[in-house]
Design an enzyme around this catalytic site. Structure first.
Site, PDB file in Angstrom:
ATOM      1  N   ASP A   1      -1.084  -1.026   5.906  1.00 50.93           N
ATOM      2  CA  ASP A   1      -0.882  -0.582   7.408  1.00 50.93           C
ATOM      3  C   ASP A   1      -2.140  -0.855   8.240  1.00 50.93           C
ATOM      4  OD1 ASP A   1       1.322   1.479   6.532  1.00 50.93           O
ATOM      5  OD2 ASP A   1      -0.222   3.007   5.920  1.00 50.93           O
TER       6      ASP A   1
ATOM      7  N   GLU B   1       0.788  -1.145  -0.109  1.00 50.44           N
ATOM      8  CA  GLU B   1       0.079  -0.046   0.017  1.00 50.44           C
ATOM      9  C   GLU B   1       0.708   1.222   0.085  1.00 50.44           C
ATOM     10  OE1 GLU B   1      -2.052   0.134   3.600  1.00 50.44           O
ATOM     11  OE2 GLU B   1      -2.966   2.300   3.171  1.00 50.44           O
TER      12      GLU B   1
ATOM     13  N   ASP C   1      -4.496   0.461   9.763  1.00 51.98           N
ATOM     14  CA  ASP C   1      -5.351   1.386  10.129  1.00 51.98           C
ATOM     15  C   ASP C   1      -6.430   1.059   9.099  1.00 51.98           C
ATOM     16  OD1 ASP C   1      -4.511   2.116   7.546  1.00 51.98           O
ATOM     17  OD2 ASP C   1      -3.677   4.134   8.224  1.00 51.98           O
TER      18      ASP C   1
ATOM     19  N   ASP D   1      -7.641   2.670   6.640  1.00 50.60           N
ATOM     20  CA  ASP D   1      -7.283   2.715   5.122  1.00 50.60           C
ATOM     21  C   ASP D   1      -6.799   1.296   4.800  1.00 50.60           C
ATOM     22  OD1 ASP D   1      -8.405   4.940   4.399  1.00 50.60           O
ATOM     23  OD2 ASP D   1      -6.379   5.901   4.203  1.00 50.60           O
TER      24      ASP D   1
END
Ligand code: 0RA
Length: 640
Positions: free
Chosen positions: A504, A431, A506, A508
């Site tokens: 990640d 990503e 998180d 997203d």
């Protein structure tokens, strides 16, 4: 011979029958798999289904409307029904109580055999005597004509006579309790959920029947009762979906002693199909003649309606186009079903294809003529599907010609590895460009390839194949893997046997993961089945003390490290994203096969992502709210 027989005493006949019974039960105990398929968990649960089938038979004949199943604390199972009760009077041929014959003789036929739509030859229908033979003990109680009778067996053999043990003038019925024999089965631990789902299914398939299931080991219970039968089944299957028409289409008809019942409803959003076919209450997962009759009728009827009403737009609409987004239940009941296939879940009776096809054809046409708005809605959806299919084909040909999907023409952003051996090679899908940069520098370029993804890839559930191929990120993934896509996907062509998603920790990251899972599930499923897909697990914390560095991958790890080391002079860095790690750290923690942790992505993981996706992206608000409410507790540790 005749003379020989006539000089035999009744006792002698009884003795020779008794020997036959013993031999029969012995054969079952010697080769249990021949009778119940296997002696694993599946075979174990079949024992319950066999006993329940007998009560279901009684219900199908209209004599029973309630069945109760109880897993007892001692591991036995009790099945209780309010049917007529197994006959106890003497069987004329054997001169023993009917009950004893039913319980001890394989395929007890003749006088006590009922003529309902039995499940012979398949998984079930082997007879309750098989359950008896494979049980450490079995007890049966029969309430009939005002009396209560009882008999007990051990490993199939009677250890008491059929005895009258009481009176109960009000009700009739049969209660069978059995404990599976530990010497026969690999496991004797019944799974509540497995039994429960089958009972729900049976309640849907036999409208009006009340089924209650209880687990006394864990204090669980559920009741199933559907006056709407398979119409309610469809409503249940489509409960979280947006529907193309509000009421399921339903019809049933009997022809040549075969009952055919169909319920169906199209969804608007999802493109998958869910067609369940049952024969005599067996879920025929391998399909068969009833399913092919249904499919043929569906295509012909819709095509003919579309032609007659100028709805087809000169397109060649295929069966698959009409089945997009379809949820259907086909329920047939027939005498002497033949079950075939690997798991004996494919209906083989050839006469059924024509019967189902003609019933579905006529009934569906009547429905469409009476409900033109529904007909138009479904055909419009199929027209869109047919157009998309043709466009996808064109797009594929186009991209092929341009070489976009050829493995020789790799995407520009890919930093490929040197080793050409797929079994040794890994593709990291990363990503963001900055993490991609670190990964490129930190990797072992011999066997690790890096593909950075920029921005969010599109919602593959909503986008069809042709739209999807227009997306740059998706095209990069397809060409990097080099094995085609969709129907053309060939896992043998995969250029990497480890495909590792690195995102990640998180929101997203979670979003991109869900998107990628959904994409792989829909368009490269064999890759999941082969276990080629993984998730990288970057650490959450870097903990430094003195010269030493440790990484914590979970909150618990952090606590542990702090306790081992003490908190003084310690610096803790929380990683918010992959981009915060330098190439060396990324290699050390997340990419080096010696240290890293990879999580294999299973088909079930991807299925769940797919479901989550439909839910979160779908237009319907209520199911989404319910889903979030249901999962609120479980989701507290998810960073959303
Ligand atoms: C044979 C004949 C009759 C009923 C049954 C069997 C029967 C078997 C089971 C097994 C579980 N529950 C059951 N309930 C009934 C019909 C006897 C009659 O004519 O009354």
């Amino acid at each position: 011979m005749m003379e020989d027989e006539s000089i035999l005493q009744k006792e002698d006949i009884y003795d020779s029958d008794k020997i036959k019974v013993l031999e029969g039960l012995q054969a079952v105990r010697k080769r249990p798999s021949m009778y119940i398929g296997s002696t694993d968990e599946r075979g174990l649960h079949h024992l319950v289904y066999e006993v329940v089938d007998n009560s279901i038979d009684e219900a199908m004949e209209g004599y029973c409307d309630r069945i109760e199943i109880t897993i007892k604390e001692n591991g036995s199972v009790e099945v209780c029904d309010n049917g007529r009760g197994i006959p106890v009077s003497d069987h004329p041929q054997y001169d023993r109580p009917g009950l004893e014959i039913v319980m001890t003789k394989l395929h007890a036929g003749g006088k006590f055999d009922r003529k309902s739509y039995k499940v012979s030859g398949g998984l079930h229908g082997v007879g309750v005597s098989v359950v008896n033979a494979l049980s450490e003990w079995l007890e049966v109680k029969v309430k009939r004509e005002g009396n209560v009778y009882h008999q007990r067996y051990e490993k199939g053999q009677p250890v008491t006579d059929v005895e009258k043990v009481g009176e109960d003038g009000k009700v009739s019925g049969t209660i069978t309790t059995f404990k599976p024999d530990q010497d026969i089965f690999e496991t004797v631990d019944f799974e509540y959920d497995e039994l429960k789902e089958r009972m729900r299914e049976l309640a849907f398939l036999n409208k009006g029947l009340k089924i209650h299931i209880k687990d006394e080991r864990n204090d669980l219970e559920d009741s199933f009762h559907y006056e709407g039968g398979i119409v309610e089944y469809i409503e249940y299957l489509n409960r979280d979906k947006e529907k193309l028409h509000s009421e399921p289409i339903y019809f049933k008809r009997r022809e040549d002693g075969v009952h055919v019942e169909v319920a169906m409803q199209h969804r608007t959003e999802s493109y998958s199909r869910e067609i369940l076919a049952f024969a005599n209450n067996i879920n025929t997962k391998e399909g068969g003649t009833h399913l092919s009759g249904f499919r043929a009728a569906l295509t012909r009827t819709f095509n003919s309606y579309a032609d007659n009403n100028d709805l087809a737009e000169d397109l060649n609409i295929r069966g698959d186009d009409y089945r997009e987004g379809l949820t259907a239940v086909i329920n047939v009941k027939l005498p002497e079903p033949q079950f075939e296939g690997q798991t004996k879940t494919k209906l083989g009776n050839s006469e059924i294809r024509g019967i189902v096809q003609s019933i579905v054809g006529e009934e569906l046409m009547t429905y469409l003529e009476e409900n033109p708005r529904v007909a138009e809605g479904i055909i419009e959806k199929a027209v869109t599907a047919a157009k998309a299919r043709q466009a996808a084909k064109k797009a594929k040909e186009l991209t092929r010609r341009k070489g976009i999907l050829d493995s020789v023409d790799l995407p520009g952003k890919l930093s490929d590895c040197a080793n050409p051996d797929p079994t040794k090679s890994e593709l990291y899908i990363v990503e963001g460009d900055s993490a991609g940069g670190s990964a490129k520098q930190g990797r072992d370029r011999d066997f690790q390839a890096i593909l950075p993804l920029r921005g969010k890839i599109i919602n593959v559930e909503k986008a069809r194949l042709n739209k999807m191929l227009e997306n740059k990120e998706i095209r990069s993934i397809i060409s990097a893997i080099g094995a085609g896509v969709g129907e053309d996907f060939d896992p043998d062509e995969c250029r990497y046997h480890k495909i590792i998603i690195m995102t990640d920790a998180d929101v997203d990251g979670a979003h991109i993961r869900t998107l990628l899972f959904t994409f792989f599930y829909r368009y490269m499923k064999p890759l999941l089945e082969r276990g080629y897909l993984y998730m990288a697990q970057p650490p959450l914390y870097k903990i430094t003390k003195g010269g030493g560095v440790r990484y914590a991958y979970r909150e618990e790890d952090k606590q542990e490290i702090l306790e081992e080391w003490g908190k003084r002079g310690v610096s803790i860095q929380r990683y918010k994203g992959l981009g915060e790690m330098n190439p060396k750290e990324l290699w050390e923690t997340t990419m080096n096969p010696e240290n890293r942790k990879l999580a294999k992505v299973t088909v079930e993981d991807a299925e769940r992502a797919d479901e989550l996706f439909n839910l979160l992206m779908g237009k319907e608000v209520q199911p989404r709210k319910e889903f979030i409410k249901r999962n609120a507790a479980a989701a507290t540790n998810i960073d959303v």
